[in-house]
Design an enzyme around this catalytic site. Structure first.
Site, mmCIF file in Angstrom:
data_model
loop_
_atom_site.group_PDB
_atom_site.id
_atom_site.type_symbol
_atom_site.label_atom_id
_atom_site.label_comp_id
_atom_site.label_asym_id
_atom_site.label_seq_id
_atom_site.Cartn_x
_atom_site.Cartn_y
_atom_site.Cartn_z
ATOM 1 N N ASP A 14 0.029 -6.464 -8.235
ATOM 2 C CA ASP A 14 -0.827 -5.363 -7.868
ATOM 3 C C ASP A 14 -1.633 -4.420 -8.854
ATOM 4 O O ASP A 14 -1.490 -4.529 -9.975
ATOM 5 C CB ASP A 14 -0.238 -4.596 -6.806
ATOM 6 C CG ASP A 14 1.235 -4.054 -7.127
ATOM 7 O OD1 ASP A 14 1.539 -4.179 -8.449
ATOM 8 O OD2 ASP A 14 2.140 -3.556 -6.572
ATOM 9 N N ASN B 35 11.288 2.051 1.061
ATOM 10 C CA ASN B 35 11.056 1.407 2.416
ATOM 11 C C ASN B 35 10.810 0.021 2.479
ATOM 12 O O ASN B 35 10.189 -0.622 3.356
ATOM 13 C CB ASN B 35 9.345 2.093 2.540
ATOM 14 C CG ASN B 35 8.271 1.904 1.891
ATOM 15 O OD1 ASN B 35 8.453 0.937 0.935
ATOM 16 N ND2 ASN B 35 7.117 2.117 1.984
ATOM 17 N N HIS C 142 9.109 -2.128 0.815
ATOM 18 C CA HIS C 142 7.780 -2.926 0.224
ATOM 19 C C HIS C 142 7.962 -3.841 -0.875
ATOM 20 O O HIS C 142 8.917 -3.718 -1.661
ATOM 21 C CB HIS C 142 6.622 -1.788 0.204
ATOM 22 C CG HIS C 142 6.615 -0.852 -1.297
ATOM 23 N ND1 HIS C 142 5.859 0.019 -1.322
ATOM 24 C CD2 HIS C 142 7.295 -1.316 -2.279
ATOM 25 C CE1 HIS C 142 6.157 0.519 -2.591
ATOM 26 N NE2 HIS C 142 6.998 -0.402 -3.118
ATOM 27 N N GLU D 280 2.973 -2.344 2.442
ATOM 28 C CA GLU D 280 4.157 -1.424 3.050
ATOM 29 C C GLU D 280 4.385 -1.845 4.493
ATOM 30 O O GLU D 280 4.132 -2.942 4.960
ATOM 31 C CB GLU D 280 2.978 -0.325 3.449
ATOM 32 C CG GLU D 280 2.502 0.306 2.071
ATOM 33 C CD GLU D 280 3.367 0.915 1.065
ATOM 34 O OE1 GLU D 280 4.677 0.667 1.265
ATOM 35 O OE2 GLU D 280 3.050 1.749 0.149
HETATM 36 P P1 PGA Z 1 10.357 1.182 -9.085
HETATM 37 O O1 PGA Z 1 9.248 0.643 -7.837
HETATM 38 O O2 PGA Z 1 10.615 -0.093 -9.840
HETATM 39 O O3 PGA Z 1 9.302 2.167 -9.743
HETATM 40 O O4 PGA Z 1 11.480 1.659 -8.399
HETATM 41 C C1 PGA Z 1 9.544 -0.734 -7.263
HETATM 42 C C2 PGA Z 1 8.620 -0.887 -6.101
HETATM 43 O O5 PGA Z 1 8.048 0.250 -5.606
HETATM 44 O O6 PGA Z 1 8.282 -1.868 -5.881
#
Ligand code: PGA
Length: 242
Positions: A66, A135, A137, A142
């Site tokens: 992404d 959450n 995702h 999402e």
């Molecule tokens: P993080 O993010 O590694 O900064 O916890 C993971 C994500 O949101 O997929």
């Protein structure tokens, strides 16, 4: 789904680096899917160490999951910038073999098509690294994202904007949209390695591994993937019942 529980973040990172190193040794022209965020920083440090010890990335191709929409690749909070800082700038990967969605693309729909076509032209992704949001995702998919989604311009959930505000000066500066590979694009990868560390991920991990497969828990779709490994530290694995 295979679950590996590491004693801590460093071991989680080493186990993931082992899987990538083995793949590249077997297939020097492997296609890797990469992720950003805090979770894979240790993995990239490990890969840099292994490169110094001889691991050759010269024929490897990468696709990132992404990129923020509206940020130029030189912006310090862009995922392009992150990848060059943490990994690409420290290994012998060829710039032409590195792929991220272009956050500054003038025509978002065209950019999404270009990205999917490029993944297909490379023969698909051999191993995709994923993090997981609190959450649940994956990428920027999402809760509520259709399982049939491919690369698209998506809206970030308020929880994601809040969680990512730490990388920006102010929360208002976090882009509200991003390009993300879709759930279907992720499920097409030949193997998937999801990394999670820390207590803040324990509920999301338990829902993904043991809950029903539902679009409300994007990572739960991985239960349906034939070659998916979760590598967790003890804190992230805390709510698993087995
Ligand atoms: P993080 O993010 O590694 O900064 O916890 C993971 C994500 O949101 O997929």
């Amino acid at each position: 789904m295979q679950i590996k529980i590491a004693k801590d973040y460093a071991e989680m990172s080493r186990l993931a680096a082992d899987m990538i190193s083995r793949l590249i040794e077997d297939r020097p022209d492997a296609v890797l899917g990469l992720a950003t965020g805090s979770t894979p920083v240790g993995l990239y440090e490990e890969l840099v160490k292994r490169h110094k010890a001889g691991l050759d990335f010269s024929r490897v191709t990468t696709f990132n999951l992404d990129e923020y929409y509206g940020l130029h690749g030189e912006h310090p909070a862009s995922y392009n910038y992150y990848m060059w800082e943490h990994l690409f700038g420290k290994i012998n990967i060829s710039q032409e073999k590195v792929n991220l969605p272009n956050g500054a693309a003038p025509d978002p729909e065209e950019e999404c098509r270009r990205y999917e076509d490029k993944i297909a032209a490379a023969g698909g992704i051999d191993l995709q690294i994923l993090g997981i949001g609190s959450n649940a995702h994956i990428g920027f998919n999402e809760p509520g994202t259709p399982f049939g989604s491919v690369t698209s311009l998506v809206k970030l959930a308020p929880a994601t904007i809040q969680a990512n505000a730490r990388f920006f000066e102010r929360e208002e500066d976090v882009p509200r949209k991003a390009f993300s590979m879709g759930i279907k694009s992720i499920m097409r990868c030949r193997s998937i390695v999801l990394l999670a560390n820390g207590e803040g991920k324990a509920d999301a991990v338990a829902a993904a591994v043991q809950g029903p497969v539902t679009e409300e828990v994007p990572a739960s779709v991985l239960q349906l993937h034939p070659n998916c490994t979760f590598i967790l530290d003890e804190a992230a694995a805390k709510k698993l019942s087995c």
